[in-house]
Design a protein around this motif. Structure first.
Motif, PDB file in Angstrom:
ATOM      1  N   ALA A  34     -39.481   1.241 -61.932  1.00  0.00           N
ATOM      2  CA  ALA A  34     -39.390   2.651 -61.577  1.00  0.00           C
ATOM      3  C   ALA A  34     -38.069   2.996 -60.906  1.00  0.00           C
ATOM      4  O   ALA A  34     -37.919   4.076 -60.354  1.00  0.00           O
ATOM      5  CB  ALA A  34     -40.558   3.000 -60.653  1.00  0.00           C
ATOM      6  N   ALA A  37     -36.128   6.544 -61.487  1.00  0.00           N
ATOM      7  CA  ALA A  37     -36.883   7.690 -60.955  1.00  0.00           C
ATOM      8  C   ALA A  37     -36.890   7.658 -59.429  1.00  0.00           C
ATOM      9  O   ALA A  37     -36.733   8.690 -58.773  1.00  0.00           O
ATOM     10  CB  ALA A  37     -38.305   7.685 -61.492  1.00  0.00           C
ATOM     11  N   LEU A  38     -37.053   6.470 -58.858  1.00  0.00           N
ATOM     12  CA  LEU A  38     -37.069   6.335 -57.405  1.00  0.00           C
ATOM     13  C   LEU A  38     -35.696   6.649 -56.820  1.00  0.00           C
ATOM     14  O   LEU A  38     -35.579   7.378 -55.833  1.00  0.00           O
ATOM     15  CB  LEU A  38     -37.510   4.919 -57.021  1.00  0.00           C
ATOM     16  CG  LEU A  38     -37.673   4.626 -55.540  1.00  0.00           C
ATOM     17  CD1 LEU A  38     -38.684   5.565 -54.894  1.00  0.00           C
ATOM     18  CD2 LEU A  38     -38.093   3.172 -55.340  1.00  0.00           C
ATOM     19  N   TYR A  41     -35.139  10.410 -56.940  1.00  0.00           N
ATOM     20  CA  TYR A  41     -35.965  11.080 -55.934  1.00  0.00           C
ATOM     21  C   TYR A  41     -35.345  10.916 -54.539  1.00  0.00           C
ATOM     22  O   TYR A  41     -35.251  11.884 -53.781  1.00  0.00           O
ATOM     23  CB  TYR A  41     -37.382  10.496 -55.955  1.00  0.00           C
ATOM     24  CG  TYR A  41     -38.302  11.106 -54.923  1.00  0.00           C
ATOM     25  CD1 TYR A  41     -38.902  12.342 -55.155  1.00  0.00           C
ATOM     26  CD2 TYR A  41     -38.572  10.451 -53.729  1.00  0.00           C
ATOM     27  CE1 TYR A  41     -39.754  12.914 -54.214  1.00  0.00           C
ATOM     28  CE2 TYR A  41     -39.414  11.019 -52.786  1.00  0.00           C
ATOM     29  CZ  TYR A  41     -40.000  12.252 -53.029  1.00  0.00           C
ATOM     30  OH  TYR A  41     -40.835  12.808 -52.084  1.00  0.00           O
ATOM     31  N   LEU A 103     -45.326   6.181 -57.325  1.00  0.00           N
ATOM     32  CA  LEU A 103     -44.877   6.612 -58.646  1.00  0.00           C
ATOM     33  C   LEU A 103     -45.918   6.199 -59.678  1.00  0.00           C
ATOM     34  O   LEU A 103     -46.586   5.184 -59.514  1.00  0.00           O
ATOM     35  CB  LEU A 103     -43.539   5.964 -59.014  1.00  0.00           C
ATOM     36  CG  LEU A 103     -42.368   6.292 -58.100  1.00  0.00           C
ATOM     37  CD1 LEU A 103     -42.177   5.199 -57.073  1.00  0.00           C
ATOM     38  CD2 LEU A 103     -41.105   6.486 -58.903  1.00  0.00           C
ATOM     39  N   ARG A 104     -46.045   7.016 -60.735  1.00  0.00           N
ATOM     40  CA  ARG A 104     -46.942   6.698 -61.851  1.00  0.00           C
ATOM     41  C   ARG A 104     -46.144   6.727 -63.138  1.00  0.00           C
ATOM     42  O   ARG A 104     -45.194   7.501 -63.268  1.00  0.00           O
ATOM     43  CB  ARG A 104     -48.070   7.718 -61.961  1.00  0.00           C
ATOM     44  CG  ARG A 104     -49.114   7.533 -60.908  1.00  0.00           C
ATOM     45  CD  ARG A 104     -50.335   8.350 -61.221  1.00  0.00           C
ATOM     46  NE  ARG A 104     -51.425   7.636 -60.604  1.00  0.00           N
ATOM     47  CZ  ARG A 104     -52.639   7.577 -61.066  1.00  0.00           C
ATOM     48  NH1 ARG A 104     -52.945   8.192 -62.161  1.00  0.00           N
ATOM     49  NH2 ARG A 104     -53.567   6.915 -60.444  1.00  0.00           N
ATOM     50  N   TRP A 109     -41.514   7.296 -65.471  1.00  0.00           N
ATOM     51  CA  TRP A 109     -41.935   7.152 -64.078  1.00  0.00           C
ATOM     52  C   TRP A 109     -41.745   8.487 -63.368  1.00  0.00           C
ATOM     53  O   TRP A 109     -40.704   9.131 -63.501  1.00  0.00           O
ATOM     54  CB  TRP A 109     -41.113   6.078 -63.378  1.00  0.00           C
ATOM     55  CG  TRP A 109     -41.517   4.691 -63.758  1.00  0.00           C
ATOM     56  CD1 TRP A 109     -40.859   3.858 -64.613  1.00  0.00           C
ATOM     57  CD2 TRP A 109     -42.664   3.974 -63.305  1.00  0.00           C
ATOM     58  NE1 TRP A 109     -41.542   2.662 -64.723  1.00  0.00           N
ATOM     59  CE2 TRP A 109     -42.651   2.712 -63.928  1.00  0.00           C
ATOM     60  CE3 TRP A 109     -43.713   4.284 -62.442  1.00  0.00           C
ATOM     61  CZ2 TRP A 109     -43.624   1.754 -63.711  1.00  0.00           C
ATOM     62  CZ3 TRP A 109     -44.690   3.328 -62.229  1.00  0.00           C
ATOM     63  CH2 TRP A 109     -44.639   2.083 -62.848  1.00  0.00           C
ATOM     64  N   THR A 110     -42.756   8.901 -62.598  1.00  0.00           N
ATOM     65  CA  THR A 110     -42.721  10.151 -61.866  1.00  0.00           C
ATOM     66  C   THR A 110     -43.277   9.932 -60.460  1.00  0.00           C
ATOM     67  O   THR A 110     -44.303   9.276 -60.292  1.00  0.00           O
ATOM     68  CB  THR A 110     -43.616  11.210 -62.573  1.00  0.00           C
ATOM     69  OG1 THR A 110     -43.204  11.322 -63.937  1.00  0.00           O
ATOM     70  CG2 THR A 110     -43.519  12.555 -61.902  1.00  0.00           C
ATOM     71  N   VAL A 111     -42.604  10.508 -59.465  1.00  0.00           N
ATOM     72  CA  VAL A 111     -43.103  10.449 -58.091  1.00  0.00           C
ATOM     73  C   VAL A 111     -44.267  11.412 -57.970  1.00  0.00           C
ATOM     74  O   VAL A 111     -44.165  12.572 -58.355  1.00  0.00           O
ATOM     75  CB  VAL A 111     -41.992  10.809 -57.077  1.00  0.00           C
ATOM     76  CG1 VAL A 111     -42.559  10.929 -55.669  1.00  0.00           C
ATOM     77  CG2 VAL A 111     -40.876   9.774 -57.127  1.00  0.00           C
TER      78      VAL A 111
END
Length: 189
Positions: A34, A37-38, A41, A103-104, A109-111
């Protein structure tokens, strides 16, 4: 015990190998992880902080002092990642804080949630509990310890849904739906 450990290691290697070749895995630096995405964010999200100019807003990335990321291992492709970020929101250096970011993975990957000021530093033994909970062991001051030399440990609980993450009473994490087994999460970067 050695046979069980070897079997678990072999199974985990097979899962990670199968996952790395899955056609739906994101490409590039993100791979199965992830990270992208992390990183985005943390660069884009601001939280209150104390600077020499007074109270301001700073990005999580600018305050970060350490990062540990744990992934679920119960599916061919990890679907949940939990990041613990050590951060210092006060320039005096008097205190370190820790936040948890969930995150999923869907198409990417999305927070889905964040909890600031979680308790229990140096998280370890992170376990995904079916029914929407994650438990972990963390270091606390404990008997005979101090902030400089913490000697205690305790288990803590985070509850999650499709769009939130909250710090919860540990008792709310102890029950597991019948027939479902808690799954250890593994640390990866």
């Amino acid at each position: 015990m050695t046979k069980t450990t070897t079997l678990l290691g072999t199974a985990l290697a097979a899962v990670l190998s199968a996952t790395s070749t899955a056609s739906t895995a994101p490409s590039g630096r993100d791979g199965l992880l992830a990270g992208s995405a992390l990183d985005a964010y943390m660069r884009e999200t601001e939280i209150p902080c104390q600077t020499s100019a007074g109270e301001e807003w700073c990005t999580i990335a600018s305050l970060s002092k350490g990062l540990r990321v744990f992934y679920d291992t119960h599916a061919l492709m990890p679907g949940i990642a939990l990041a613990f970020v050590d951060y210092q929101s006060d320039q005096t250096g008097n205190a370190m804080d820790q936040m948890a970011i969930l995150l999923r993975f869907g198409d990417q990957w999305t927070v889905v949630g964040r909890v600031d000021n979680t308790i229990g530093s140096n998280p370890r033994q992170v376990v995904l509990v079916p029914g929407g909970a994650i438990t972990y062991e963390g270091t606390i001051v404990g008997p005979g310890g101090s902030r400089v030399d913490p000697r205690g440990k305790a288990r803590f609980c985070l509850r999650y849904s499709n769009d939130s993450l909250v710090f919860a009473n540990r008792a709310k994490c102890e029950s597991t739906p019948e027939g479902r087994v808690p799954v250890p999460m593994i640390e990866m970067r």
